[in-house]
Design a protein around this motif. Structure first.
Motif, PDB file in Angstrom:
ATOM      1  N   SER A  17       0.848  -1.185   0.000  1.00  0.00           N
ATOM      2  CA  SER A  17       0.000   0.000   0.000  1.00  0.00           C
ATOM      3  C   SER A  17       0.879   1.229   0.000  1.00  0.00           C
ATOM      4  CB  SER A  17      -0.909   0.010   1.223  1.00  0.00           C
ATOM      5  OG  SER A  17      -0.154   0.161   2.388  1.00  0.00           O
ATOM      6  N   LYS A  18       0.418   2.213  -0.665  1.00  0.00           N
ATOM      7  CA  LYS A  18       1.181   3.454  -0.704  1.00  0.00           C
ATOM      8  C   LYS A  18       0.184   4.602  -0.757  1.00  0.00           C
ATOM      9  CE  LYS A  18       4.382   6.149  -0.708  1.00  0.00           C
ATOM     10  NZ  LYS A  18       4.873   6.299   0.647  1.00  0.00           N
ATOM     11  N   PHE A  19       0.294   5.473   0.211  1.00  0.00           N
ATOM     12  CA  PHE A  19      -0.582   6.637   0.240  1.00  0.00           C
ATOM     13  C   PHE A  19       0.260   7.861  -0.052  1.00  0.00           C
ATOM     14  CE2 PHE A  19      -2.708   3.493   2.728  1.00  0.00           C
ATOM     15  CZ  PHE A  19      -4.050   3.688   2.489  1.00  0.00           C
ATOM     16  N   TYR A  20      -0.230   8.711  -0.889  1.00  0.00           N
ATOM     17  CA  TYR A  20       0.535   9.912  -1.192  1.00  0.00           C
ATOM     18  C   TYR A  20       0.021  11.119  -0.430  1.00  0.00           C
ATOM     19  CZ  TYR A  20       2.573   6.873  -4.527  1.00  0.00           C
ATOM     20  OH  TYR A  20       3.222   5.822  -5.069  1.00  0.00           O
ATOM     21  N   GLN A  21      -0.853  10.859   0.501  1.00  0.00           N
ATOM     22  CA  GLN A  21      -1.236  11.902   1.441  1.00  0.00           C
ATOM     23  C   GLN A  21      -1.122  11.266   2.817  1.00  0.00           C
ATOM     24  OE1 GLN A  21      -5.124  12.516  -0.006  1.00  0.00           O
ATOM     25  NE2 GLN A  21      -4.554  14.275  -1.238  1.00  0.00           N
ATOM     26  N   PRO A  22      -0.696  12.018   3.786  1.00  0.00           N
ATOM     27  CA  PRO A  22      -0.530  11.393   5.103  1.00  0.00           C
ATOM     28  C   PRO A  22      -1.869  11.020   5.737  1.00  0.00           C
ATOM     29  CG  PRO A  22      -0.079  13.755   5.201  1.00  0.00           C
ATOM     30  CD  PRO A  22      -0.267  13.413   3.766  1.00  0.00           C
ATOM     31  N   TYR A  23      -1.950   9.780   6.146  1.00  0.00           N
ATOM     32  CA  TYR A  23      -3.085   9.330   6.946  1.00  0.00           C
ATOM     33  C   TYR A  23      -2.506   8.581   8.143  1.00  0.00           C
ATOM     34  CZ  TYR A  23      -6.233  10.116   2.994  1.00  0.00           C
ATOM     35  OH  TYR A  23      -6.955  10.682   1.993  1.00  0.00           O
ATOM     36  N   SER A  24      -3.226   8.569   9.229  1.00  0.00           N
ATOM     37  CA  SER A  24      -2.764   7.782  10.358  1.00  0.00           C
ATOM     38  C   SER A  24      -2.921   6.308  10.008  1.00  0.00           C
ATOM     39  CB  SER A  24      -3.570   8.123  11.597  1.00  0.00           C
ATOM     40  OG  SER A  24      -4.830   7.529  11.504  1.00  0.00           O
ATOM     41  N   GLU A  25      -2.191   5.453  10.704  1.00  0.00           N
ATOM     42  CA  GLU A  25      -2.235   4.030  10.391  1.00  0.00           C
ATOM     43  C   GLU A  25      -3.654   3.487  10.500  1.00  0.00           C
ATOM     44  OE1 GLU A  25       0.282   5.355  11.923  1.00  0.00           O
ATOM     45  OE2 GLU A  25       2.004   4.730  10.728  1.00  0.00           O
TER      46      GLU A  25
ATOM     47  N   SER B  99       9.283   7.612   3.746  1.00  0.00           N
ATOM     48  CA  SER B  99       8.201   8.013   2.841  1.00  0.00           C
ATOM     49  C   SER B  99       6.892   7.381   3.271  1.00  0.00           C
ATOM     50  CB  SER B  99       8.536   7.613   1.408  1.00  0.00           C
ATOM     51  OG  SER B  99       8.503   6.214   1.284  1.00  0.00           O
ATOM     52  N   GLN B 100       6.960   6.272   3.976  1.00  0.00           N
ATOM     53  CA  GLN B 100       5.718   5.634   4.416  1.00  0.00           C
ATOM     54  C   GLN B 100       5.133   6.316   5.646  1.00  0.00           C
ATOM     55  OE1 GLN B 100       4.284   3.869   2.200  1.00  0.00           O
ATOM     56  NE2 GLN B 100       4.359   1.778   2.940  1.00  0.00           N
ATOM     57  N   CYS B 101       5.986   6.768   6.562  1.00  0.00           N
ATOM     58  CA  CYS B 101       5.396   7.203   7.832  1.00  0.00           C
ATOM     59  C   CYS B 101       5.682   8.646   8.209  1.00  0.00           C
ATOM     60  CB  CYS B 101       5.787   6.264   8.959  1.00  0.00           C
ATOM     61  SG  CYS B 101       7.445   6.504   9.531  1.00  0.00           S
ATOM     62  N   PHE B 102       6.527   9.356   7.494  1.00  0.00           N
ATOM     63  CA  PHE B 102       6.736  10.762   7.868  1.00  0.00           C
ATOM     64  C   PHE B 102       5.625  11.619   7.276  1.00  0.00           C
ATOM     65  CE2 PHE B 102      11.607  10.944   8.653  1.00  0.00           C
ATOM     66  CZ  PHE B 102      11.455   9.986   9.627  1.00  0.00           C
ATOM     67  N   HIS B 103       5.292  12.636   7.984  1.00  0.00           N
ATOM     68  CA  HIS B 103       4.345  13.608   7.450  1.00  0.00           C
ATOM     69  C   HIS B 103       4.663  14.949   8.092  1.00  0.00           C
ATOM     70  CE1 HIS B 103       2.115  13.204  11.238  1.00  0.00           C
ATOM     71  NE2 HIS B 103       2.454  11.941  11.131  1.00  0.00           N
ATOM     72  N   GLU B 104       3.861  15.951   7.777  1.00  0.00           N
ATOM     73  CA  GLU B 104       4.224  17.286   8.226  1.00  0.00           C
ATOM     74  C   GLU B 104       4.340  17.414   9.732  1.00  0.00           C
ATOM     75  OE1 GLU B 104       2.283  20.873   6.691  1.00  0.00           O
ATOM     76  OE2 GLU B 104       2.544  19.920   4.745  1.00  0.00           O
ATOM     77  N   THR B 133      12.809  10.605  -4.300  1.00  0.00           N
ATOM     78  CA  THR B 133      11.605   9.802  -4.140  1.00  0.00           C
ATOM     79  C   THR B 133      11.033   9.966  -2.740  1.00  0.00           C
ATOM     80  OG1 THR B 133      12.670   8.196  -5.551  1.00  0.00           O
ATOM     81  CG2 THR B 133      10.684   7.502  -4.418  1.00  0.00           C
ATOM     82  N   GLY B 134      11.938   9.848  -1.774  1.00  0.00           N
ATOM     83  CA  GLY B 134      11.469   9.944  -0.405  1.00  0.00           C
ATOM     84  C   GLY B 134      10.935  11.328  -0.102  1.00  0.00           C
ATOM     85  N   LEU B 135      11.683  12.323  -0.505  1.00  0.00           N
ATOM     86  CA  LEU B 135      11.307  13.700  -0.208  1.00  0.00           C
ATOM     87  C   LEU B 135       9.911  14.014  -0.743  1.00  0.00           C
ATOM     88  CD1 LEU B 135      12.325  16.273   1.055  1.00  0.00           C
ATOM     89  CD2 LEU B 135      13.286  16.930  -1.126  1.00  0.00           C
ATOM     90  N   SER B 136       9.605  13.447  -1.913  1.00  0.00           N
ATOM     91  CA  SER B 136       8.305  13.752  -2.500  1.00  0.00           C
ATOM     92  C   SER B 136       7.176  13.352  -1.568  1.00  0.00           C
ATOM     93  CB  SER B 136       8.158  13.034  -3.837  1.00  0.00           C
ATOM     94  OG  SER B 136       8.012  11.649  -3.610  1.00  0.00           O
ATOM     95  N   CYS B 137       7.415  12.380  -0.712  1.00  0.00           N
ATOM     96  CA  CYS B 137       6.333  11.908   0.150  1.00  0.00           C
ATOM     97  C   CYS B 137       6.217  12.703   1.435  1.00  0.00           C
ATOM     98  CB  CYS B 137       6.527  10.440   0.478  1.00  0.00           C
ATOM     99  SG  CYS B 137       6.402   9.394  -0.952  1.00  0.00           S
ATOM    100  N   PHE B 138       7.323  13.281   1.895  1.00  0.00           N
ATOM    101  CA  PHE B 138       7.199  13.934   3.200  1.00  0.00           C
ATOM    102  C   PHE B 138       7.679  15.375   3.202  1.00  0.00           C
ATOM    103  CE2 PHE B 138      11.107  11.340   3.345  1.00  0.00           C
ATOM    104  CZ  PHE B 138      12.048  12.311   3.570  1.00  0.00           C
ATOM    105  N   VAL B 139       7.707  16.004   2.043  1.00  0.00           N
ATOM    106  CA  VAL B 139       8.207  17.373   2.002  1.00  0.00           C
ATOM    107  C   VAL B 139       7.307  18.293   2.829  1.00  0.00           C
ATOM    108  CG1 VAL B 139       7.017  17.875  -0.152  1.00  0.00           C
ATOM    109  CG2 VAL B 139       8.979  19.230   0.492  1.00  0.00           C
ATOM    110  N   THR B 140       7.923  19.121   3.628  1.00  0.00           N
ATOM    111  CA  THR B 140       7.198  20.083   4.452  1.00  0.00           C
ATOM    112  C   THR B 140       7.527  21.482   3.947  1.00  0.00           C
ATOM    113  OG1 THR B 140       9.027  20.367   5.964  1.00  0.00           O
ATOM    114  CG2 THR B 140       7.491  18.590   6.462  1.00  0.00           C
TER     115      THR B 140
END
Lengths: 157, 1206
Positions: A17-25, B99-104, B133-140
């Protein structure tokens, strides 16, 4: 823009799975569950598009999916993507996996999540903005201990 | 120690790898959760080890668990550690996890800035790629700001693999840091013509995505895209471009005209369905944009509809779906051409696929007419009965209501039929749209006066039936219709045939199970009914019956008094007292009916939903001002839920004092209508054919067609809507006959020679007269309503920030923040970039916008010019004849960034030149070259300000490529060492800020040199009289300022501190201390590091460009004092010397002639500092003029020191 890529099996178990917007687990799990329920209800011979206010979405979003053997490949995209284009893209993605693992099956994905992730990675980077393209999957990745050959794929119909 | 190592590696042999984990999870199907928590514990142990391979393995497993839905944010720091591993295999794992778990919201993300920058500039393309690639997912926003410039550089990387990724990630950067869009855009545009198709398509993607949100800013790119469209063979790119054109055409109809031909060609030629479909879509968009203009595109419409029909008839469900989707777009503007395919759409309604059925429903909306409405709704009703699954049924329900109520009930000819449809819908179990039906019932009953009698009879039947009350368990369920039913029966009680029976139905004990807001309406309307009954019975002089009714109320109302709902309770107790009082009066035989019904006298009028908002605020009324002393906040506002408030609106209106009698109302209405007619700003409600009946004075005057009463109007039980279909047919038939008769008569009359009305009566069958001459009351607007198109745009829309005019030349203030000091970046040789990385100084943009009037003017000129270019392109008819759109505007913009890169401060002039260049439109490439030379010469003549004199400015230098024979500039950094010990190294730089008078920002780079973890860092400075550290509010002079980050081993980061300076004319030193806690395996210790901050006079100067004429004026003014220094033994070239002065002392070059240059700078307090630098053999003399002599001599002293080192 691709919002998420979900791959799960016939029982709704997530495989990639890959989300391109942050969601909680928790939300991610819920989205996968909900998507699975929507998709699994549908017959084989109906269209591959789904609309509807899922968690994932504003009204703009659509689910585009394909079902291969035991796996569902679901892409969540917004209106800037061409529906048929995404269907082709899923096909390309699966073909790539197939070439990488030689007759890809669910178990390959289960045991080689990291490599599948790598194959998908170009796709992912791209879909950071969206849309990947055949030439965008590198022909041959060979770095250190990972060696994946990506053969030439049939060109886009 | 060695033993420990060995033990560690043996342990590791037993560590699980990812495969083992997966296998383990599969083997523990029953107690998966337990097994995983056990694994997580193991992973936590592994993460504590020093070995990076173990950590990477652990993080890899965590990534898998994250995908399964387990929270791994606790490992964020470990992920960063793995990201900074030098081996690619580990680094990749780290970035994947990130990229999977970082966010703003991830707080450690700011630690990654330097790591990512390092990876971005790594010599290995895969390191760079994985970082992108990674940065694209968690860029702030912070990362975007700090890294924008690095990524922009990567856009011109030699490897297409990197270029492509860099281009794509720019989109994310734009979203997070919109200021970067304008500086980066020229290069992005350049990438549209990249030799690599992948990069090209990436650029197309990014621009399409941007343009989709703010199309108008991208209109000027149309020619370029047009060229791409006609030349590209890549279907993916074509699809994107065609989609983009779909977004652009509504803004520029001429573009549409140009597009039609190539698009139709594509439609005919392509074999790819996806491309065909997108072409059709865009043609539709074009046609929509043209629809007002020219009608002669019917061929294109026909082509589209034809192609779509093929899609819909295809056996592939996907194509069918898309065909319907596109069809619904045509429907909006060309309903006629779609209506021809009604059969197809109705057929799709029976499709087994729900998605397709829903699309077909959308289409139906536009297909109804007066003629077929009943038929279509009948079909839908059968679907409602058959439908399984509430979502589809609910969808059907809303569609039925939408279809019927569209444009003010335009298609409804028989409202009795509509009411009975609504009543039939109430039989749906478990729908969520009870309120929708209720709203329709209320709306129709209020606005269609003629239908009230019928509506009331139906509603009383509803109130009588038990099944609705039974469903009251779920909120917003079907029981909502009782709300409407009760209100209609109460309000229009004069139409009730058996009010007493309805009253009893409303007072049943079961009613108390209904939701509170419905009960409240019940209570209120019970009284209305009661008033009607009293009046009726008093007229009949039946006091006995009247008293019985009162008794009934007195007995039953207490059940509402006990209601849990406040509203219901309050009303019930109030009304109970009223009724008791009436009972007393009745006992004394006093007639009360008049007074009771006076409570509810008066007519209700529908009010437009926006009416309240449109009431203009009277002049002199300030709604924000307090009318008395503000109360303390302790009083909590008891807010009512919005729904309730809204629902109660009719009732509030009702309680209007009944003083406005009918005549008065009519008079006022007349006056208002008059005023509205004269007011051009008044928004007229949508015209409906019924509107003309509005002026009819009242219900009595409305001619009602007699309905054939062979079917009884009051249907026992539930009404059947079907019968109306038949009825309607008969009625129409009769009408037709009548009309024919009339026509015949008329013809006879005409034959007899009557010439009057000869042009009348040409109506087609489309004008079916409605069964009820209905009076659809249009909604009222307040007097003086303000015409306002409030756009309901979401202010938080992230794309809104990207609504930026891209055609304007870049302004000085808009550069991307560069990591290094402004001037150091001349050549871009690789080793130079490495130097930059080592220095890693990120300079936040400190210069704020300084608008020059001239520049603005240039901008305007250029914008106008751009528009003209586009006009020109659009007006040329044959698309093939358009030369490759090498318009000067585009080219000028493309060249700009290169220059910007070389000499960041020179671009202001460049921009100005670009503007001028664009003025003389030279379409051909050949001319363009010549033009460039012109420009070169002109720039010499102009002698405008230039940052640092680049060689081509000078008279003696060759005009082009002058820099080649010059030695490259040595790397420069203004960061100097502040203090250092075994733990930490501090370097610092001082920058004045122009925005705030007398403030300087000190950027301190802290580098952890130890193997300990440094935290709780705090910086304190002993303030002097002249300089004070700006501390957070509330802290005292002796408190330190905390450093907003922690430092893991080997990491460096930059903190900024602001100082307020009183007098800037002399340099000074401040003593300070940095305290921190160093934590390692042995434990943690408190450490201190003393330092001395040196504020030089130079640090108060801010680089400010100055024009030569202004400079001359300044020197002539005579109020500057003068001083000079001379330094001998200089070996450095003059150019480098100037660069050094610019860089270290914050000057800008005004003019340079041979080995003589004038320079300018400004202090943060506004002192002008002018220099004349002359180079002789082995020596340099500097003459300075400044508005403050002390400042000048100090600056010159400092400069002498710098120069002495050369």
């Amino acid at each position: 823009m691709i919002k998420a890529i979900l791959i799960f099996n016939n029982h709704g178990k997530p495989r990639l799975s890959k989300f391109y917007q942050p969601y909680s687990e928790d939300t991610q799990r819920q989205i996968i569950r909900e998507t699975f329920h929507l998709v699994s209800k549908r017959d084989e011979n109906v269209c591959n598009f789904l609309e509807g206010g899922l968690l994932i979405g504003e009204s703009d979003n659509k689910l585009i999916y394909r079902h291969y053997a035991t796996l569902y490949f679901v892409f969540c995209v917004d209106s800037s993507e061409s529906e048929l284009g995404i269907l082709d893209l899923i096909q390309v993605f699966v073909e790539t996996l197939d070439k990488c693992f030689e007759n890809v099956c669910e178990l390959d994905l289960i045991f080689h999540v990291d490599k599948a992730g790598l194959v998908g990675a170009p796709a992912h980077a791209v879909s950071a903005v969206k849309n990947m393209n055949l030439p965008e999957i590198p022909r041959n990745i060979n770095i250190g201990d990972i060696s994946i050959k990506v053969p030439n794929l049939p060109s886009f119909k | 120690m060695a033993l420990k190592m060995v033990k560690g590696s043996i342990d590791r042999m037993f560590d699980k790898n990812l495969q083992d984990l997966v296998r383990g999870i599969r083997n523990h199907k029953e107690d998966e959760a337990k097994y995983i928590s056990q694994c997580i514990d193991e992973i936590k142990q592994e993460l504590k080890q020093d070995n990076i391979a173990v950590k990477a393995n652990a993080v890899c497993k965590l990534t898998y668990l994250q995908m399964l839905g387990y929270d791994i944010s606790w490992a964020a720091f470990n992920i960063i550690e793995v990201m900074s591993a030098s081996k690619f295999t580990f680094k990749r794992i780290g970035y994947l996890a990130a990229s999977q778990c970082f966010h703003e919201g991830t707080d450690v993300i700011m630690l990654t800035t330097n790591q990512i920058r390092k990876d971005l500039s790594s010599p290995s393309q895969y390191d760079t790629g994985v970082a992108l690639t990674g940065l694209s997912c968690f860029v702030t926003p912070d990362l975007a700001r700090d890294l924008a410039n690095d990524i922009m550089t990567l856009m011109s990387h030699t490897k297409p693999y990197i270029r492509k990724k860099a281009v794509l990630i720019m989109y994310k950067v734009f979203l997070k840091y919109p200021e970067s869009l304008r500086p980066a855009f020229p290069r992005l545009k350049e990438k549209l013509e990249d030799p690599d198709p992948g990069v090209q398509s990436a650029a197309v993607n990014v621009i399409c995505e941007l343009a989709r949100r703010n199309p108008k800013n991208y209109l000027s790119l149309a020619p370029l895209f047009f060229k791409l469209m006609t030349s590209s063979t890549n279907n993916w790119v074509l699809i994107k471009i065609i989609k983009l054109f779909g977004a652009l055409t509504p803004l520029e109809p001429r573009l549409g005209k140009k597009l039609i031909e190539p698009l139709t060609n594509l439609i005919h030629s392509t074999s790819a369905m996806s491309l065909l479909y997108e072409c059709v879509n865009t043609v539709i968009a074009v046609l929509i944009s043209l629809s007002s203009g020219m009608p002669n595109h019917s061929a294109s419409i026909q082509l589209c509809v034809q192609k779509l029909r093929i899609l819909i008839e295809d056996s592939d469900q996907n194509l069918k779906y898309l065909g319907l989707l596109a069809m619904s777009k045509i429907l909006r503007t060309h309903p006629k051409s779609v209506q021809a395919h009604k059969d197809l759409v109705l057929q799709c309604l029976d499709d087994k696929d729900e998605s397709i059925r829903l699309r077909a429903l959308d289409l139906l909306y536009g297909m109804v007419s007066k003629k077929n409405l009943m038929e279509i709704v009948k079909k839908l009703m059968t679907h409602v009965d058959k439908a399984e699954g509430t979502t589809y049924r609910d969808e059907l329900l809303t569609k039925i209501i939408d279809i019927c109520s569209q444009s003010n009930y335009q298609h409804i000819t028989n409202f009795e039929w509509y009411i009975s449809i609504l009543v039939e819908l109430t039989r749906l179990e478990g729908t969520r749209h009870g309120h929708l039906i209720a709203a329709q019932m209320l709306d129709v009953a209020i606005r269609v006066k003629a239908i009230r009698r019928f509506a009331v009879s139906q509603m009383s039947a509803l109130l009588d039936s038990a099944h609705l009350v039974a469903s009251s368990t779920q909120r917003s369920g079907i029981c909502e219709v009782l709300y409407a039913a009760a209100w209609i029966c109460g309000e229009f009680s004069e139409h009730l045939q058996e009010p007493q029976q309805t009253l009893e139905a409303m007072l049943r004990p079961k009613v108390t199970t209904l939701p509170g807001h419905i009960q409240a309406v019940y209570v209120q309307n019970v009284v209305k009914l009661y008033a009607a009954i009293l009046q009726q019975q008093e007229r009949a002089a039946d006091t006995q019956a009247a008293q019985e009714v009162t008794q009934l109320l007195v007995e039953r109302l207490p059940q509402f008094v006990q209601s849990a709902d406040l509203e219901a309770q309050e009303r019930a107790s109030c009304i109970l007292q009223l009724v008791k009082h009436v009972q007393k009066l009745q006992a004394r035989d006093v007639p009360v009916a008049e007074e009771v019904s006076a409570l509810f006298a008066g007519e209700l009028n529908p009010v437009a939903p926006k009416a309240q908002k449109k009431v203009p605020v009277p002049e002199g009324l300030d709604l924000d001002a307090w009318i008395n002393e503000p109360l303390s906040d302790s009083e909590s506002e008891d807010e009512k839920p919005k729904a309730i408030f809204h629902d109660e609106e009719p009732r509030h209106a009702k309680q209007r004092p009944p003083e406005a009698d009918e005549q008065e109302l009519a008079r006022r209405r007349e006056a208002r209508k008059q005023e509205q007619a004269n007011n051009p700003f008044y928004i007229k409600s949508s015209p409906s054919p019924q509107k003309r009946y509005q002026d009819a004075p009242g219900v009595d005057h409305i001619p009602v067609v007699q309905i054939d009463l062979s079917v009884p109007l009051k249907v026992p039980g539930m009404p059947m809507s079907d019968q109306y279909v038949k009825l309607e047919e008969e009625r129409r038939h009769r009408q037709r006959l009548e009309k024919d008769k009339r026509k015949r008569k008329k013809r006879e009359r005409e034959r007899r020679g009557a010439r009057r009305h000869s042009s009348l009566h040409t109506e087609s069958d489309e004008d079916i007269t409605p069964a009820q001459r209905v009076d659809i009351v249009t909604e009222e607007m307040p007097e003086n309503a303000l015409p306002s198109d409030e756009d309901d745009k979401d202010p938080n829309d992230p794309y809104r920030a990207l609504d930026i005019d891209l055609d304007k030349p870049l302004a000085d203030s808009e550069k991307l923040p560069v990591q290094k000091h402004r001037d150091a970046e001349t050549s871009k040789s690789p080793e130079r970039r490495d130097v930059a990385v080592v220095e890693k100084k990120s300079k936040k943009p400190k210069r704020k916008e300084k608008k020059h009037k001239e520049k603005d003017r240039e901008k305007k000129k250029k914008a106008v010019e751009k528009g003209a270019d586009l006009d020109f392109w659009l007006s040329t008819t044959p698309p093939a004849a358009t030369p490759a759109p090498e318009e000067p505007g585009v080219n000028a913009a493309v060249t700009a960034p290169k220059e910007e890169q070389e000499e960041p401060r020179g671009e202001e002039q460049d921009a100005a030149e670009d503007g001028e260049q664009a003025l003389e439109k030279k379409p051909s490439k050949h001319k363009k070259k010549k033009h460039k030379k012109d420009r070169e010469e002109r720039s010499k003549d102009q002698k405008k300000s230039k940052t640092r004199a680049p060689p081509r400015e000078g008279e003696a230098e060759p005009v082009e490529n002058g820099a080649l024979d010059e030695e490259p500039l040595p790397p420069m950094s203004s960061y100097s060492l502040l203090a250092e010990n075994s733990y930490i190294k501090m370097t610092y730089d001082v920058q004045g800020s122009l925005q705030k008078d007398s403030q300087v920002t000190v950027s301190v780079v802290l580098e952890n040199q130890s193997s300990s973890f440094l935290k709780n860092m705090e910086l304190n400075v002993l303030d002097s009289l002249n300089a004070r550290l700006a501390r957070p509010e509330g802290s005292s002079v002796h408190d330190g300022v905390p450093v907003p980050f922690q430092l893991p081993p080997g990491i460096s980061n930059e903190a900024q501190f602001v100082f307020t300076i009183q007098s800037i004319v002399t340099a000074q030193k401040l003593k300070g201390t940095l305290s921190f806690i160093a934590k390692n395996d042995e434990g943690s210790t408190h450490e201190k590091l003393d330092f001395k901050l040196h504020f030089t006079c130079t640090s108060y100067l801010v680089t400010t460009p100055c024009y030569s004429d202004a400079f001359a004026k300044l020197l002539e003014s005579g109020d500057l004092s003068m001083s000079s220094v001379k330094v001998d033994g200089i070996s450095m070239s003059f150019q480098n010397l100037l660069a050094k002065i610019c860089f270290h002392h914050h000057f800008s070059v005004v003019e340079r002639v041979d080995s003589c240059a004038s320079m300018y700078s400004r202090s943060i307090q506004g002192h002008h500092v002018c220099l004349l630098v002359k180079k002789g053999e082995q020596s340099v003399s500097v003459d300075g003029k400044c508005s403050d002599s002390t400042l000048l001599s100090n600056v010159l002293e400092e400069m002498k020191e710098t120069l002495a080192g050369c």
